[in-house]
Design an enzyme around this catalytic site. Structure first.
Site, PDB file in Angstrom:
ATOM      1  N   ARG A  15       0.815  -1.221   0.000  1.00 40.53           N
ATOM      2  CA  ARG A  15       0.000   0.000   0.000  1.00 40.53           C
ATOM      3  C   ARG A  15       0.848   1.271   0.000  1.00 40.53           C
ATOM      4  O   ARG A  15       0.387   2.336  -0.399  1.00 40.53           O
ATOM      5  CB  ARG A  15      -0.940   0.010   1.196  1.00 40.53           C
ATOM      6  CG  ARG A  15      -0.256   0.089   2.539  1.00 40.53           C
ATOM      7  CD  ARG A  15      -1.265   0.008   3.674  1.00 40.53           C
ATOM      8  NE  ARG A  15      -0.626   0.031   4.976  1.00 40.53           N
ATOM      9  CZ  ARG A  15      -1.274  -0.143   6.122  1.00 40.53           C
ATOM     10  NH1 ARG A  15      -2.580  -0.346   6.100  1.00 40.53           N
ATOM     11  NH2 ARG A  15      -0.642  -0.105   7.263  1.00 40.53           N
ATOM     12  N   GLY A  81      -1.551  -7.311   9.840  1.00 38.36           N
ATOM     13  CA  GLY A  81      -1.069  -6.746  11.093  1.00 38.36           C
ATOM     14  C   GLY A  81      -1.805  -7.362  12.274  1.00 38.36           C
ATOM     15  O   GLY A  81      -2.487  -8.384  12.138  1.00 38.36           O
ATOM     16  N   ASP A 122       4.293  -6.565  23.568  1.00 39.37           N
ATOM     17  CA  ASP A 122       3.546  -5.973  22.455  1.00 39.37           C
ATOM     18  C   ASP A 122       2.316  -5.211  22.908  1.00 39.37           C
ATOM     19  O   ASP A 122       1.895  -4.250  22.249  1.00 39.37           O
ATOM     20  CB  ASP A 122       3.115  -7.068  21.475  1.00 39.37           C
ATOM     21  CG  ASP A 122       4.300  -7.714  20.775  1.00 39.37           C
ATOM     22  OD1 ASP A 122       5.448  -7.338  21.074  1.00 39.37           O
ATOM     23  OD2 ASP A 122       4.072  -8.601  19.937  1.00 39.37           O
ATOM     24  N   THR A 130       9.915  -9.807  20.221  1.00 43.53           N
ATOM     25  CA  THR A 130      10.013 -10.738  21.352  1.00 43.53           C
ATOM     26  C   THR A 130      11.188 -10.411  22.274  1.00 43.53           C
ATOM     27  O   THR A 130      11.013 -10.368  23.508  1.00 43.53           O
ATOM     28  CB  THR A 130      10.115 -12.184  20.841  1.00 43.53           C
ATOM     29  OG1 THR A 130       8.941 -12.501  20.101  1.00 43.53           O
ATOM     30  CG2 THR A 130      10.266 -13.159  22.004  1.00 43.53           C
ATOM     31  N   ARG A 138      12.627  -8.631  32.183  1.00 45.23           N
ATOM     32  CA  ARG A 138      13.771  -8.867  33.073  1.00 45.23           C
ATOM     33  C   ARG A 138      14.102  -7.623  33.887  1.00 45.23           C
ATOM     34  O   ARG A 138      14.395  -7.718  35.090  1.00 45.23           O
ATOM     35  CB  ARG A 138      14.983  -9.295  32.247  1.00 45.23           C
ATOM     36  CG  ARG A 138      14.909 -10.738  31.759  1.00 45.23           C
ATOM     37  CD  ARG A 138      16.070 -11.086  30.852  1.00 45.23           C
ATOM     38  NE  ARG A 138      16.054 -12.498  30.500  1.00 45.23           N
ATOM     39  CZ  ARG A 138      16.793 -13.045  29.540  1.00 45.23           C
ATOM     40  NH1 ARG A 138      17.604 -12.269  28.829  1.00 45.23           N
ATOM     41  NH2 ARG A 138      16.727 -14.333  29.282  1.00 45.23           N
ATOM     42  N   VAL A 161      15.868  -6.702  12.746  1.00 46.14           N
ATOM     43  CA  VAL A 161      16.239  -7.483  11.563  1.00 46.14           C
ATOM     44  C   VAL A 161      14.979  -7.891  10.812  1.00 46.14           C
ATOM     45  O   VAL A 161      13.951  -8.211  11.417  1.00 46.14           O
ATOM     46  CB  VAL A 161      17.052  -8.733  11.970  1.00 46.14           C
ATOM     47  CG1 VAL A 161      17.120  -9.736  10.834  1.00 46.14           C
ATOM     48  CG2 VAL A 161      18.461  -8.336  12.390  1.00 46.14           C
ATOM     49  N   HIS A 259      39.410  -9.198   7.081  1.00 50.01           N
ATOM     50  CA  HIS A 259      39.341  -9.384   5.627  1.00 50.01           C
ATOM     51  C   HIS A 259      39.534 -10.852   5.263  1.00 50.01           C
ATOM     52  O   HIS A 259      40.376 -11.530   5.845  1.00 50.01           O
ATOM     53  CB  HIS A 259      40.420  -8.545   4.958  1.00 50.01           C
ATOM     54  CG  HIS A 259      40.395  -8.612   3.469  1.00 50.01           C
ATOM     55  ND1 HIS A 259      39.452  -7.942   2.712  1.00 50.01           N
ATOM     56  CD2 HIS A 259      41.185  -9.288   2.602  1.00 50.01           C
ATOM     57  CE1 HIS A 259      39.671  -8.196   1.429  1.00 50.01           C
ATOM     58  NE2 HIS A 259      40.718  -9.017   1.344  1.00 50.01           N
TER      59      HIS A 259
END
Length: 270
Positions: A15, A81, A122, A130, A138, A161, A259
């Site tokens: 959207r 959602g 949440d 999470t 905690r 992520v 490297h």
């Protein structure tokens, strides 16, 4: 990305103007390009208006809000959602307040408006991840039962992520957010785009892109790290620690590169 990689022809309906439009521009534009390169059809700035199953019952015709029609659709997945499930809690009986969207209002210490009643995760509408819920729980336990006075979760600079193809790692302010907070003249960004060495022997080659967002007046303190590419999810965790500690671009530069890796780009940008 997963379904496309497994051989399914995917049409992604978004959207917004781009997938993940709230991420840094470098990330969402690179992701968009990579989805297209992978063979996915991406429809932006539109939504699904209707879906009609064909006479044979095995496929659908999907009409979008811009009147585009996608035929021969086997499966329609809707990412709608989620909203807080608070009704079973009967919060009104205890007088616990929540906002119009159903999120429980809490202080920086996870306290609701009712003494002795706390909320984490949440359902508070802060950062819906999470590990964030676990960390907040905690800290709350440490303060209530562990004798750690003033313990609370710092919700700033939380690494995030997205397990897309390629994966994304992001932390802190986007370039636009940093400009809005500090002003365009006080922001300097360092970027790098390249093809990971992993692809030296592969036919399809995904692009890696990285950006550091720095504040000039704060000795170029790094306030944003944005990555997309192979191992971006693994790379970000360590750099998240550095950003939480207030690392500057000079601190990044002082670290000797490993490297050949993709991560070395973050300490060699010029």
């Amino acid at each position: 990305g997963v379904l496309q990689a497994l051989g399914t022809q995917v049409t992604l309906v978004v959207r917004g103007e781009r997938p993940l439009k709230n991420f840094d521009d470098l990330i969402c534009e690179t992701l968009y390009d990579e989805l297209i390169k992978a063979g996915m059809e991406v429809k932006c700035a539109t939504t699904v208006k209707s879906a009609t199953r064909g006479a044979d019952g095995s496929s659908m015709s999907v009409t979008l809000s811009d009147d585009t029609v996608v035929d021969d659709v086997d499966c329609l997945l809707a990412a709608t959602g989620r909203s807080p499930l608070i009704e079973p809690l009967n919060l009104a009986a205890a007088g616990v307040e929540h906002d119009a969207k159903g999120y429980i209002r809490v202080s920086d210490y996870q306290e609701t408006n009712v003494e002795g009643v706390y909320a984490v995760g949440d359902v508070t509408g802060k950062i819906e991840l999470t590990p964030v819920a676990i960390a907040a729980g905690r800290k709350l336990s440490d303060r209530l039962f562990g004798g750690v006075e003033g313990a609370k979760l710092d919700y700033s600079n939380v690494p995030t992520v997205v397990f897309s193809h390629p994966p994304i790692g992001t932390l802190g302010l986007t370039e636009k957010e940093a400009i809005a907070e500090y002003g365009a003249e006080d922001i300097k960004c360092y970027t790098s785009t390249f093809t990971n060495m992993y692809h030296a022997v592969t036919e399809r080659k995904t692009r890696t892109a990285m950006k550091l967002v720095c504040v000039k007046s704060l000795d170029e303190r790094v306030v944003g790290v944005h990555l997309i590419g192979i191992a971006a999810d693994e790379i970000l965790q360590g750099f998240g620690v550095a950003v939480k500690m207030g690392a500057t671009k000079k601190d990044f530069d002082s670290c000797v590169a490993i490297h050949p890796t993709a991560a070395e780009e973050l300490v060699t940008m010029r």
